[in-house]
Design a protein around this motif. Structure first.
Motif, PDB file in Angstrom:
ATOM      1  N   TYR A  53      -7.685   3.108   2.480  1.00  0.00           N
ATOM      2  CA  TYR A  53      -7.004   2.012   3.164  1.00  0.00           C
ATOM      3  C   TYR A  53      -6.886   2.292   4.657  1.00  0.00           C
ATOM      4  O   TYR A  53      -7.137   1.421   5.491  1.00  0.00           O
ATOM      5  CB  TYR A  53      -5.622   1.805   2.553  1.00  0.00           C
ATOM      6  CG  TYR A  53      -4.817   0.710   3.211  1.00  0.00           C
ATOM      7  CD1 TYR A  53      -5.261  -0.610   3.213  1.00  0.00           C
ATOM      8  CD2 TYR A  53      -3.614   1.004   3.839  1.00  0.00           C
ATOM      9  CE1 TYR A  53      -4.514  -1.610   3.828  1.00  0.00           C
ATOM     10  CE2 TYR A  53      -2.857   0.005   4.448  1.00  0.00           C
ATOM     11  CZ  TYR A  53      -3.310  -1.296   4.444  1.00  0.00           C
ATOM     12  OH  TYR A  53      -2.582  -2.288   5.050  1.00  0.00           O
ATOM     13  N   ASP A  54      -6.528   3.525   5.023  1.00  0.00           N
ATOM     14  CA  ASP A  54      -6.422   3.877   6.433  1.00  0.00           C
ATOM     15  C   ASP A  54      -7.770   3.742   7.134  1.00  0.00           C
ATOM     16  O   ASP A  54      -7.846   3.323   8.301  1.00  0.00           O
ATOM     17  CB  ASP A  54      -5.888   5.303   6.592  1.00  0.00           C
ATOM     18  CG  ASP A  54      -4.421   5.416   6.204  1.00  0.00           C
ATOM     19  OD1 ASP A  54      -3.749   4.379   6.091  1.00  0.00           O
ATOM     20  OD2 ASP A  54      -3.948   6.557   6.004  1.00  0.00           O
ATOM     21  N   VAL A  60      -7.069  -7.570   1.130  1.00  0.00           N
ATOM     22  CA  VAL A  60      -6.542  -6.467   0.327  1.00  0.00           C
ATOM     23  C   VAL A  60      -5.051  -6.689   0.115  1.00  0.00           C
ATOM     24  O   VAL A  60      -4.449  -7.600   0.661  1.00  0.00           O
ATOM     25  CB  VAL A  60      -6.802  -5.104   1.019  1.00  0.00           C
ATOM     26  CG1 VAL A  60      -8.286  -4.883   1.229  1.00  0.00           C
ATOM     27  CG2 VAL A  60      -6.071  -5.009   2.342  1.00  0.00           C
ATOM     28  N   LEU A 112     -10.089   1.600   6.316  1.00  0.00           N
ATOM     29  CA  LEU A 112     -10.298   0.169   6.491  1.00  0.00           C
ATOM     30  C   LEU A 112      -9.516  -0.355   7.696  1.00  0.00           C
ATOM     31  O   LEU A 112     -10.021  -1.171   8.481  1.00  0.00           O
ATOM     32  CB  LEU A 112      -9.879  -0.577   5.227  1.00  0.00           C
ATOM     33  CG  LEU A 112     -10.018  -2.106   5.255  1.00  0.00           C
ATOM     34  CD1 LEU A 112     -11.469  -2.521   5.472  1.00  0.00           C
ATOM     35  CD2 LEU A 112      -9.476  -2.719   3.970  1.00  0.00           C
ATOM     36  N   HIS A 125       0.817  -1.206   0.000  1.00  0.00           N
ATOM     37  CA  HIS A 125       0.000   0.000   0.000  1.00  0.00           C
ATOM     38  C   HIS A 125       0.851   1.257   0.000  1.00  0.00           C
ATOM     39  O   HIS A 125       0.557   2.228   0.678  1.00  0.00           O
ATOM     40  CB  HIS A 125      -0.968  -0.013   1.179  1.00  0.00           C
ATOM     41  CG  HIS A 125      -2.070  -0.992   0.994  1.00  0.00           C
ATOM     42  ND1 HIS A 125      -3.146  -0.766   0.184  1.00  0.00           N
ATOM     43  CD2 HIS A 125      -2.212  -2.251   1.465  1.00  0.00           C
ATOM     44  CE1 HIS A 125      -3.937  -1.818   0.185  1.00  0.00           C
ATOM     45  NE2 HIS A 125      -3.396  -2.736   0.951  1.00  0.00           N
ATOM     46  N   HIS A 151     -14.391  -6.182   1.816  1.00  0.00           N
ATOM     47  CA  HIS A 151     -13.617  -5.598   0.718  1.00  0.00           C
ATOM     48  C   HIS A 151     -12.729  -6.673   0.121  1.00  0.00           C
ATOM     49  O   HIS A 151     -12.229  -7.545   0.815  1.00  0.00           O
ATOM     50  CB  HIS A 151     -12.756  -4.419   1.197  1.00  0.00           C
ATOM     51  CG  HIS A 151     -12.087  -3.708   0.059  1.00  0.00           C
ATOM     52  ND1 HIS A 151     -12.703  -2.711  -0.659  1.00  0.00           N
ATOM     53  CD2 HIS A 151     -10.870  -3.885  -0.509  1.00  0.00           C
ATOM     54  CE1 HIS A 151     -11.894  -2.294  -1.615  1.00  0.00           C
ATOM     55  NE2 HIS A 151     -10.776  -2.992  -1.552  1.00  0.00           N
ATOM     56  N   PHE A 204      -7.004  -4.676  -4.173  1.00  0.00           N
ATOM     57  CA  PHE A 204      -6.117  -3.564  -3.820  1.00  0.00           C
ATOM     58  C   PHE A 204      -6.903  -2.272  -3.670  1.00  0.00           C
ATOM     59  O   PHE A 204      -7.815  -1.989  -4.444  1.00  0.00           O
ATOM     60  CB  PHE A 204      -5.057  -3.404  -4.907  1.00  0.00           C
ATOM     61  CG  PHE A 204      -4.010  -2.372  -4.594  1.00  0.00           C
ATOM     62  CD1 PHE A 204      -3.155  -2.542  -3.520  1.00  0.00           C
ATOM     63  CD2 PHE A 204      -3.876  -1.237  -5.384  1.00  0.00           C
ATOM     64  CE1 PHE A 204      -2.175  -1.607  -3.232  1.00  0.00           C
ATOM     65  CE2 PHE A 204      -2.896  -0.301  -5.100  1.00  0.00           C
ATOM     66  CZ  PHE A 204      -2.053  -0.482  -4.019  1.00  0.00           C
ATOM     67  N   LEU A 205      -6.549  -1.481  -2.657  1.00  0.00           N
ATOM     68  CA  LEU A 205      -7.154  -0.172  -2.457  1.00  0.00           C
ATOM     69  C   LEU A 205      -6.188   0.889  -2.970  1.00  0.00           C
ATOM     70  O   LEU A 205      -5.120   1.093  -2.388  1.00  0.00           O
ATOM     71  CB  LEU A 205      -7.440   0.054  -0.973  1.00  0.00           C
ATOM     72  CG  LEU A 205      -8.781  -0.450  -0.449  1.00  0.00           C
ATOM     73  CD1 LEU A 205      -8.780  -0.456   1.070  1.00  0.00           C
ATOM     74  CD2 LEU A 205      -9.901   0.438  -0.954  1.00  0.00           C
ATOM     75  N   SER A 247     -11.970  -8.913   4.944  1.00  0.00           N
ATOM     76  CA  SER A 247     -11.403  -8.049   3.905  1.00  0.00           C
ATOM     77  C   SER A 247     -10.058  -8.630   3.493  1.00  0.00           C
ATOM     78  O   SER A 247      -9.207  -8.880   4.353  1.00  0.00           O
ATOM     79  CB  SER A 247     -11.211  -6.612   4.407  1.00  0.00           C
ATOM     80  OG  SER A 247     -12.452  -5.949   4.561  1.00  0.00           O
ATOM     81  N   ARG A 303      -5.060   5.812  -0.481  1.00  0.00           N
ATOM     82  CA  ARG A 303      -4.454   5.605   0.829  1.00  0.00           C
ATOM     83  C   ARG A 303      -5.421   5.960   1.953  1.00  0.00           C
ATOM     84  O   ARG A 303      -5.474   5.273   2.976  1.00  0.00           O
ATOM     85  CB  ARG A 303      -3.176   6.439   0.941  1.00  0.00           C
ATOM     86  CG  ARG A 303      -2.482   6.314   2.285  1.00  0.00           C
ATOM     87  CD  ARG A 303      -1.833   4.967   2.480  1.00  0.00           C
ATOM     88  NE  ARG A 303      -1.857   4.536   3.872  1.00  0.00           N
ATOM     89  CZ  ARG A 303      -0.994   3.660   4.395  1.00  0.00           C
ATOM     90  NH1 ARG A 303      -0.043   3.142   3.656  1.00  0.00           N
ATOM     91  NH2 ARG A 303      -1.088   3.297   5.653  1.00  0.00           N
ATOM     92  N   ASN A 341      -4.004  -8.289   4.774  1.00  0.00           N
ATOM     93  CA  ASN A 341      -3.569  -7.134   3.963  1.00  0.00           C
ATOM     94  C   ASN A 341      -2.134  -7.296   3.486  1.00  0.00           C
ATOM     95  O   ASN A 341      -1.255  -6.506   3.829  1.00  0.00           O
ATOM     96  CB  ASN A 341      -3.716  -5.843   4.770  1.00  0.00           C
ATOM     97  CG  ASN A 341      -2.948  -5.877   6.102  1.00  0.00           C
ATOM     98  OD1 ASN A 341      -2.634  -6.949   6.625  1.00  0.00           O
ATOM     99  ND2 ASN A 341      -2.652  -4.717   6.647  1.00  0.00           N
TER     100      ASN A 341
END
Length: 391
Positions: free
Chosen positions: A283-284, A249, A286, A6, A273, A276-277, A247, A280, A218
């Motif tokens: 993502y934070d 990711v 999540l 990420h 989810h 890939f997110l 999730s 940013r 993740n």
């Protein structure tokens, strides 16, 4: 080479100058070389430049492709690079840089004090099917460690696995092996993790859902992160009647292990989810919403994805191996069974159930924050520059 899934960077590859045209005292001139500039490598060197403004930085990078050519050929790729012929007070290189060859081809750099930053070491990667076996990447790491003035590792596990493997390799060589190589590298080495941005350490706004926890996996979508072990864990949780949301990711690639499609097909009804997110901030968000961050990895030299989620208030569920014992509390680590997915799935499921039943609290890894580690980087760089002045 492995990376943080990420990390985003709009910079083009090549040379990046971070100097200033303003007046004032002359700052030491520092050059960073990143030979496979992706993920944690890119994030680390950007962060280093930003948090150490006492230096006049310039950065040279090569794009993250053609791994074997990059790790063996970067000194040749930079052969005609004008920046290397300039005067420098400090040289900082990542573990993909062939430092020994570089200093041989660029003799003007031979006496510049050098920090080698070991994001990973090529001795400790698990083997994959179809992998081309060669000792060259390992020797690049070894020769670079010998040629550097200081060697910083991002975890104690990374450091010890490297030193142990180098010792084992040297014992296998037929003759003319110098004594004291491992001791020399050990003496100039230290552990200095990739820092976490302070903004990630947030107070959780909602209690953990212990009846139906939101599990977050993740990591990169590759074999060494243990997708088969994730599938086995999810199947075990479902078999024992544990409700959960999920999730998955992380960075995806054109070719990916088939277990991911099996997870999506089998547990699609539980997904919060998938994939890939790009954003940013998303993502934070999540990270702050998830309850438990999960690792099933067979390889992780530091584990930035785990550390970020823990900083954001997640409970951790990680195997008792790799770098995890350095920051994941013992009660949040499950017994490691590297050769038995079924046994490890049972152990992980049991550990998760115990965490939920015991109302365990998250543990934020404050010692990995930038505010804590930044001064240690400053001290190390200053030590090297003082060495240059004395010489």
């Amino acid at each position: 080479m492995r990376d943080d899934p990420h990390s985003h960077d709009p910079e083009p590859y090549g040379s990046h100058s971070h100097g200033s045209c303003s007046g004032g005292p002359k700052r030491p001139r520092a050059l960073i070389l990143s030979a496979y500039d992706v993920g944690s490598h890119r994030r680390w060197r950007q962060q280093l430049v930003a948090c150490q403004p006492a230096y006049d930085w310039q950065v040279l990078t090569l794009p993250p492709r053609f791994f074997r050519w990059r790790i063996r050929g970067n000194a040749l790729s930079w052969l005609r690079e004008p920046a290397l012929s300039r005067s420098w007070d400090l040289l900082v290189v990542t573990s993909m840089v062939d430092l020994a060859t570089l200093k041989g081809l660029q003799p003007q750099l031979a006496r510049v004090p050098t920090l080698l930053y070991m994001h990973e070491n090529q001795f400790a990667y698990p083997e994959s099917a179809g992998q081309h076996q060669s000792i060259d990447p390992q020797l690049v790491n070894l020769y670079s460690a010998i040629a550097a003035d200081r060697v910083a590792f991002n975890s104690e596990w990374n450091r010890q696995s490297f030193l142990t493997a180098v010792d084992a390799l040297l014992r296998k060589l037929p003759d003319a092996v110098p004594a004291g190589v491992v001791d020399s590298i050990r003496a100039k080495s230290l552990v200095l993790p990739v820092p976490l941005e302070d903004r990630l350490f947030v107070s959780r706004q909602q209690p953990h859902n212990r009846d139906e926890p939101h599990l977050l996996w993740n990591h990169r979508w590759e074999y060494d992160k243990g997708p088969g072990r994730l599938l086995a864990l999810l199947q075990r949780l479902e078999a024992q009647g544990q409700r959960f949301r999920l999730s998955v990711v992380g960075e995806r690639f054109r070719s990916q292990p088939p277990e991911f499609e099996a997870i999506r097909s089998r547990f699609g009804h539980r997904l919060e989810h998938w994939g890939f997110l790009e954003d940013r901030d998303g993502y934070d968000t999540l990270l702050a919403r998830a309850d438990v961050v999960v690792s099933t990895a067979l390889h992780d030299f530091q584990g930035l994805a785990m550390l970020e989620a823990m900083a954001s208030g997640c409970l951790a569920l990680a195997p008792d191996r790799l770098a995890y014992p350095e920051y994941v509390p013992e009660h949040q680590r499950y017994p490691s069974h590297p050769t038995d997915e079924g046994a490890e799935a049972r152990a992980a499921a049991h550990c998760l159930t115990a965490l939920l039943d015991a109302d365990a609290s998250p543990v934020q890894p404050r010692q990995w924050s930038l505010s804590h580690l930044g001064p240690r980087y400053r001290e190390l760089l200053a030590e090297l520059v003082v060495q240059q002045v004395r010489e």
